[in-house]
Design a protein around this motif. Structure first.
Motif, PDB file in Angstrom:
ATOM      1  N   LEU A  24      18.679 -21.363   8.858  1.00  0.00           N
ATOM      2  CA  LEU A  24      19.049 -21.085   7.474  1.00  0.00           C
ATOM      3  C   LEU A  24      20.003 -22.163   6.974  1.00  0.00           C
ATOM      4  CD1 LEU A  24      17.694 -18.379   7.971  1.00  0.00           C
ATOM      5  CD2 LEU A  24      19.598 -17.258   6.808  1.00  0.00           C
ATOM      6  N   VAL A  25      19.726 -22.651   5.771  1.00  0.00           N
ATOM      7  CA  VAL A  25      20.575 -23.689   5.182  1.00  0.00           C
ATOM      8  C   VAL A  25      21.069 -23.229   3.816  1.00  0.00           C
ATOM      9  CG1 VAL A  25      19.490 -25.597   6.414  1.00  0.00           C
ATOM     10  CG2 VAL A  25      18.584 -24.898   4.193  1.00  0.00           C
ATOM     11  N   VAL A  26      22.241 -23.707   3.459  1.00  0.00           N
ATOM     12  CA  VAL A  26      22.855 -23.414   2.175  1.00  0.00           C
ATOM     13  C   VAL A  26      22.960 -24.729   1.405  1.00  0.00           C
ATOM     14  CG1 VAL A  26      24.882 -22.531   0.981  1.00  0.00           C
ATOM     15  CG2 VAL A  26      24.186 -21.529   3.168  1.00  0.00           C
TER      16      VAL A  26
ATOM     17  N   ARG B 125      24.656 -29.719   1.946  1.00  0.00           N
ATOM     18  CA  ARG B 125      23.678 -28.872   2.644  1.00  0.00           C
ATOM     19  C   ARG B 125      24.294 -28.447   3.966  1.00  0.00           C
ATOM     20  NH1 ARG B 125      17.544 -30.488   2.920  1.00  0.00           N
ATOM     21  NH2 ARG B 125      17.682 -29.572   0.837  1.00  0.00           N
ATOM     22  N   LEU B 126      24.520 -27.140   4.105  1.00  0.00           N
ATOM     23  CA  LEU B 126      25.136 -26.594   5.309  1.00  0.00           C
ATOM     24  C   LEU B 126      24.108 -25.773   6.078  1.00  0.00           C
ATOM     25  CD1 LEU B 126      28.507 -25.310   3.797  1.00  0.00           C
ATOM     26  CD2 LEU B 126      27.916 -27.614   4.564  1.00  0.00           C
ATOM     27  N   GLU B 127      24.266 -25.755   7.376  1.00  0.00           N
ATOM     28  CA  GLU B 127      23.425 -24.905   8.226  1.00  0.00           C
ATOM     29  C   GLU B 127      24.266 -23.750   8.740  1.00  0.00           C
ATOM     30  OE1 GLU B 127      20.342 -25.067  12.018  1.00  0.00           O
ATOM     31  OE2 GLU B 127      21.202 -26.913  11.208  1.00  0.00           O
ATOM     32  N   LEU B 128      23.682 -22.544   8.751  1.00  0.00           N
ATOM     33  CA  LEU B 128      24.375 -21.350   9.209  1.00  0.00           C
ATOM     34  C   LEU B 128      23.937 -20.990  10.623  1.00  0.00           C
ATOM     35  CD1 LEU B 128      24.068 -19.074   6.029  1.00  0.00           C
ATOM     36  CD2 LEU B 128      25.937 -20.627   6.638  1.00  0.00           C
ATOM     37  N   THR B 129      24.890 -20.562  11.425  1.00  0.00           N
ATOM     38  CA  THR B 129      24.583 -20.009  12.748  1.00  0.00           C
ATOM     39  C   THR B 129      25.287 -18.663  12.865  1.00  0.00           C
ATOM     40  OG1 THR B 129      26.454 -21.238  13.705  1.00  0.00           O
ATOM     41  CG2 THR B 129      24.263 -22.247  13.866  1.00  0.00           C
ATOM     42  N   LEU B 130      24.607 -17.710  13.443  1.00  0.00           N
ATOM     43  CA  LEU B 130      25.127 -16.352  13.548  1.00  0.00           C
ATOM     44  C   LEU B 130      26.396 -16.343  14.407  1.00  0.00           C
ATOM     45  CD1 LEU B 130      24.015 -13.688  12.375  1.00  0.00           C
ATOM     46  CD2 LEU B 130      23.006 -13.233  14.616  1.00  0.00           C
ATOM     47  N   ASN B 131      27.489 -15.791  13.854  1.00  0.00           N
ATOM     48  CA  ASN B 131      28.728 -15.728  14.624  1.00  0.00           C
ATOM     49  C   ASN B 131      28.880 -14.360  15.280  1.00  0.00           C
ATOM     50  OD1 ASN B 131      29.601 -13.997  12.579  1.00  0.00           O
ATOM     51  ND2 ASN B 131      30.833 -15.564  11.561  1.00  0.00           N
ATOM     52  N   GLU B 132      30.037 -14.113  15.888  1.00  0.00           N
ATOM     53  CA  GLU B 132      30.233 -12.866  16.630  1.00  0.00           C
ATOM     54  C   GLU B 132      30.187 -11.647  15.708  1.00  0.00           C
ATOM     55  OE1 GLU B 132      30.251 -12.483  19.938  1.00  0.00           O
ATOM     56  OE2 GLU B 132      29.718 -14.607  19.836  1.00  0.00           O
ATOM     57  N   LEU B 133      30.699 -11.788  14.486  1.00  0.00           N
ATOM     58  CA  LEU B 133      30.623 -10.667  13.549  1.00  0.00           C
ATOM     59  C   LEU B 133      29.181 -10.335  13.232  1.00  0.00           C
ATOM     60  CD1 LEU B 133      31.806  -8.620  11.555  1.00  0.00           C
ATOM     61  CD2 LEU B 133      31.986 -10.487   9.873  1.00  0.00           C
TER      62      LEU B 133
END
Length: 343
Positions: free
Chosen positions: A195-197, A312-320
């Motif tokens: 996923l990118v923003v 352009r940012l990429e998202l990675t799932l964090n602990e939350l």
């Protein structure tokens, strides 16, 4: 003289016939006008944020986010938008009857957000609204449902107080609501999707006006597949600091492919020497040149005309995000008590 025939999708057609197939349906044009006018009403009249939603969100076309000055605290309304004169045929003493199907009613009453129905009138260019809840929805004698949309309830500044009150909630509820709304995006990350923003910041505007788009990088060289988009007004706040916080369930970092490409072009511009048609690189290697950029820092990859910075940012799932999916799965399906192995 007869028209030359061409083959389209396995069928022989004349250009005239083919043109008829490609012509846009009037209903699609009216539907687009309804969303456009609702967006203008939310942004210009209410002075709130408008987020058009993907078609996968059954029964919801957009979200409106309450803004008080520069204060955005996750107070949202879900909007079901209907356009065209057909929705105004059944008049009532104070407005019009809107008749949703049973599936929509069940979905709205169980939605994590308060829901408002918006009817766009193509002749008056007005959007009329009504909240869809257990007080306003009426069951008919035949087992169906109806909702009175008052003519006086126009989506303009007069609606601000009532809609703000509908969107209110205590901080705990608002935070949980935010996670529930982001659940489909978390699940995409958990399934291995990227996923990118994409952000566009108007750097010379005191309002901090900009646009944000969330999409899927399918790693095919094409633009990201759009999931959602919305505008923001962050005042003097730094986009690089504030925008990643909009996604509390993920960590944000620059999208490597995008930044490597644009920064390599800049490297060539800074460090290359041209001899006629041949390019001769300077002694500084690309990686050494790049170290001076602080590549971990969130920064624009391009500027347009000195007016707009592009990120352009990429998202990675964090602990939350990971923990929420575990708790949500337990809430949906039950089972044994959660243990440390689940987290």
């Amino acid at each position: 003289m007869p028209h030359e025939r061409v083959t389209v999708a396995g069928e022989d057609r004349t250009p005239a016939e083919d043109g008829a197939v490609m012509r846009r349906k009037p209903s699609a044009k009216v539907a687009t006008a309804g969303v456009t006018h609702t967006k203008l009403a939310v942004e210009d009249e209410l002075e709130w944020l408008f987020r058009e939603q993907p078609t996968e969100d059954y029964g919801i076309d957009a979200h409106a986010e309450v803004v008080d000055g520069e204060d955005v605290r996750g107070r949202l309304l879900a909007l079901q938008i209907k356009s065209g004169m057909s929705w105004f045929r059944e008049t009532a003493p104070e407005g019009w009857w809107f008749r949703p199907d049973i599936e929509h009613v069940a979905y709205w009453l169980n939605h994590s957000l308060p829901v408002a129905v918006v009817l766009y009138h193509p002749e008056t260019k007005r959007c009329h609204w009504q909240l869809a809840n257990r007080k306003t929805l009426q069951q008919t004698s035949t087992g169906g449902w109806k909702l009175l949309v008052p003519e006086a309830q126009v989506l303009d500044a007069t609606a601000r107080k009532a809609l703000r009150e509908a969107a209110e909630g205590d901080p705990y509820e608002l935070r949980i609501r935010e996670l529930q709304l982001a659940k489909p995006w978390m699940e995409l990350l958990a399934s291995g999707k990227r996923l990118v923003v994409d952000m566009e910041e108007w750097i010379n505007k005191g309002s901090g006006r900009g646009d944000i788009r969330l999409g899927i990088d399918n790693e095919d060289g094409e633009e990201p597949e759009k999931l959602a988009s919305w505008g923001v007004f962050l005042g003097l706040a730094s986009y690089a600091e504030v925008v990643p916080k909009l996604f509390a369930w993920a960590d944000a970092h620059v999208h490597p492919e995008t930044y490597d490409g644009t920064e390599y072009d800049q490297y060539r511009a800074d460090c290359s020497i041209w001899d006629d048609e041949y390019e001769v690189f300077a002694a500084v290697p690309f990686e050494e040149w790049k170290r001076d950029l602080n590549t971990e820092r969130i920064r624009p990859y391009r500027n347009g005309g000195g007016e707009v910075d592009f990120y352009r940012l990429e998202l990675t799932l964090n602990e939350l995000g990971k923990s929420f999916l575990v708790v949500d799965r337990f809430g949906m399906k039950g089972g044994r008590l959660l243990t440390g192995e689940d987290l």
